[in-house]
Design a protein around this motif. Structure first.
Motif, PDB file in Angstrom:
ATOM      1  N   VAL A 161      53.925  26.584  75.179  1.00 51.15           N
ATOM      2  CA  VAL A 161      52.825  25.880  75.838  1.00 51.15           C
ATOM      3  C   VAL A 161      51.850  26.865  76.459  1.00 51.15           C
ATOM      4  O   VAL A 161      52.249  27.799  77.162  1.00 51.15           O
ATOM      5  CB  VAL A 161      53.361  24.926  76.929  1.00 51.15           C
ATOM      6  N   LEU A 204      52.852  16.118  66.597  1.00 43.11           N
ATOM      7  CA  LEU A 204      53.811  17.202  66.366  1.00 43.11           C
ATOM      8  C   LEU A 204      54.852  16.822  65.314  1.00 43.11           C
ATOM      9  O   LEU A 204      55.340  17.687  64.580  1.00 43.11           O
ATOM     10  CB  LEU A 204      54.500  17.580  67.685  1.00 43.11           C
ATOM     11  N   VAL A 256      50.975  24.562  71.699  1.00 45.89           N
ATOM     12  CA  VAL A 256      50.167  23.448  72.186  1.00 45.89           C
ATOM     13  C   VAL A 256      49.559  23.851  73.531  1.00 45.89           C
ATOM     14  O   VAL A 256      50.239  24.440  74.376  1.00 45.89           O
ATOM     15  CB  VAL A 256      51.000  22.172  72.369  1.00 45.89           C
ATOM     16  N   ALA A 280      56.255  18.558  74.145  1.00 45.39           N
ATOM     17  CA  ALA A 280      56.030  19.822  73.443  1.00 45.39           C
ATOM     18  C   ALA A 280      57.304  20.656  73.397  1.00 45.39           C
ATOM     19  O   ALA A 280      57.647  21.241  72.359  1.00 45.39           O
ATOM     20  CB  ALA A 280      54.913  20.604  74.125  1.00 45.39           C
ATOM     21  N   LYS A 284      57.844  23.792  70.922  1.00 44.13           N
ATOM     22  CA  LYS A 284      56.551  24.478  70.892  1.00 44.13           C
ATOM     23  C   LYS A 284      56.280  25.203  72.206  1.00 44.13           C
ATOM     24  O   LYS A 284      56.417  24.617  73.292  1.00 44.13           O
ATOM     25  CB  LYS A 284      55.410  23.482  70.630  1.00 44.13           C
ATOM     26  N   CYS A 304      53.877  15.168  78.625  1.00 44.96           N
ATOM     27  CA  CYS A 304      53.364  15.946  77.493  1.00 44.96           C
ATOM     28  C   CYS A 304      54.083  17.284  77.387  1.00 44.96           C
ATOM     29  O   CYS A 304      54.425  17.736  76.285  1.00 44.96           O
ATOM     30  CB  CYS A 304      51.858  16.152  77.633  1.00 44.96           C
TER      31      CYS A 304
END
Length: 386
Positions: free
Chosen positions: A186, A147, A156, A179, A184, A175
């Protein structure tokens, strides 16, 4: 990837009549996101999408996601060839969401070698992709590296469920936090862990029923994932109309878990951890790449069944030993030989196979071997789960 089948031995034989009904019902209730991939259902999934969805509904009525199979990239030109094939198989001019599939250490090397992020950006510039992301199966450190190198990533896709949240190898929480730190959205995959969280130990189900008796075990897993901040989509992998209607019942008017429900989930995690032999989601990625065509998820399912049976046996053994001082002789463990004589013979279909007639061949459990187990056990990993 887990559509209903007309033949449980053949993942290419999908029950199209049921799939069409599921697609129609899904859209009728206001849901629009459909996820497929190049290799799902023996490379037939994208064609199934075309027949069941694209050719039967207006393009504006749904959003479609598919994936660039990074594991199949071998030479220059593969990306262009596969992408053109995917457009033709799906019968569309563009994909709403396009993912680089299954990024891990090995596949990320291929992505760097073939400059797959730049390829996806070109397809987006040409109007053939609306949103670019990637699905991920590796460490939080690698996710942060990717990323950081590719801030153009729009979303993601991560494996997230309440069992894997603190798992050291899957690293769901770490994780997810990575993200979100990069801003980002998800997409959640495996919220029900390949069906594992739809079929719980009785003690865990009782814990959930004590709080919300009307809800299915799967609903707890999906609502857990859907309630996380920044989650834009949860892919439950429904494989029957029953599962579809169950999901709609609690997702059409979604309510996140409250404090009491979160406490119940924490208790269930402890209960389930004591019963799991192998944390397998039956995604079958390992089977597709296995040079020996070993039916890995089926073996894991049998190992899980054995572990549960042993727990029951050992639990009964402990109860007998605890009550040994007060138990009458007829309940003692020393009566096992006599009990064997008194018990009726096992049905023929439950007996062990003859020597040399092993239950697995060519990566599938044979029908004869399936008869040794219940239908639910024999179908584990065969498209019968979420």
């Amino acid at each position: 990837m887990r559509l209903p089948l007309t033949d449980p031995e053949d993942f290419a034989k999908v029950d199209m009549a049921q799939v069409e009904k599921m697609v129609d019902t899904f859209l009728e209730h206001g849901f629009t996101y459909f996820d497929t991939a190049y290799m799902y259902h023996e490379f037939q999934s994208e064609k199934i999408v075309r027949a069941a969805l694209v050719e039967r509904h207006d393009r504006s009525a749904f959003t479609l996601a598919t994936k660039l199979p990074t594991m199949f990239l071998k030479a220059e030109g593969d990306q262009e060839r596969i992408f053109a094939e995917q457009l033709e198989k799906c019968g569309v001019d563009y994909f709403d969401y396009y993912l680089l599939h299954n990024l891990n250490v090995a596949n990320y090397r291929k992505v760097c070698r073939f400059d797959s992020f730049a390829f996806a950006a070109r397809m987006k510039a040409e109007g053939k992709i609306r949103h670019v992301g990637f699905s991920f199966h590796d460490s939080a450190e690698l996710l942060d590296e990717i990323l950081t190198a590719h801030p153009e990533t729009e979303f993601v896709q991560l494996q997230i469920n309440y069992m894997d949240w603190e798992n050291e190898s899957i690293q769901s929480r770490r994780c997810y936090e990575t993200a979100r730190r990069h801003g980002k959205p998800v997409v959640v995959m495996e919220p029900v862990k390949g069906g594992t969280l739809a079929r719980l130990p009785e003690e865990a189900e009782q814990r959930f029923r004590a709080v919300r008796p009307e809800l299915s075990p799967a609903s707890w897993a999906i609502r857990y994932a859907a309630g996380l901040d920044g989650v834009m989509m949860v892919l439950s992998g429904m494989s029957s109309m029953e599962q579809l209607r169950d999901n709609i019942s609690y997702m059409q008017h979604f309510e996140p878990l409250n404090a009491e429900e979160r406490a119940a989930v924490e208790d269930a995690v402890g209960i389930i951890n004591r019963s799991i032999a192998v944390p397998c989601t039956a995604c079958r990625y390992c089977v597709d790449g296995c040079p020996k065509q070993i039916a890995i998820p089926e073996y894991f399912a049998l190992q899980q069944r054995r572990a549960v049976a042993e727990q029951r046996i050992f639990g009964a053994d402990r109860l007998l030993r605890q009550s040994r001082a007060d138990a009458r002789p007829r309940f003692g463990l020393h009566r096992l030989p006599q009990m064997r004589k008194e018990l009726p013979a096992a049905p023929a279909h439950r007996r062990a196979p003859a020597a040399g007639s092993g239950p697995v061949r060519q990566g599938r459990i044979t029908p004869a071997a399936q008869m040794q187990f219940t239908p639910a056990e024999a179908s584990f990993g065969r498209g019968k789960s979420f």
